[in-house]
Write a protein that holds these residues in place. Structure first.
Motif: not given
Length: 82
Positions: A15, A56-57, A60, A64-67, A78-81
């Protein structure tokens, strides 16, 4: 801010909080160069990752916080956390 060298997971996920994002083109392929740190670690040392645009979904953006999932030490998605 000088990014640190970070050993990324060979396989797994992290994360991350995006601190800076820029887009670059290499031989016609689009990538995002991201300055990130592990989420929840405000004192953590920032490091850089390069992510293919198609991984990337979402676009960026700083804050932003991503997984990020990794395969062979490279960012696979990369997806939204949550």
């Amino acid at each position: 801010m000088q990014p640190a060298n970070k050993n990324l997971p060979f396989l797994g996920a992290m994360n991350l909080e995006i601190l800076q994002a820029s887009q670059t083109s290499l031989h016609g392929d689009l990538y995002f160069d991201l300055l990130v740190r592990e989420s929840g670690d405000a004192e953590g040392v920032p490091f850089q990752v390069r992510v293919p645009r198609n991984a990337c979904q979402l676009a960026p953006m700083p804050g932003t916080h991503v997984k990020a999932t990794f395969l062979a030490g490279q960012v696979e998605s990369i997806t939204p956390a949550v």
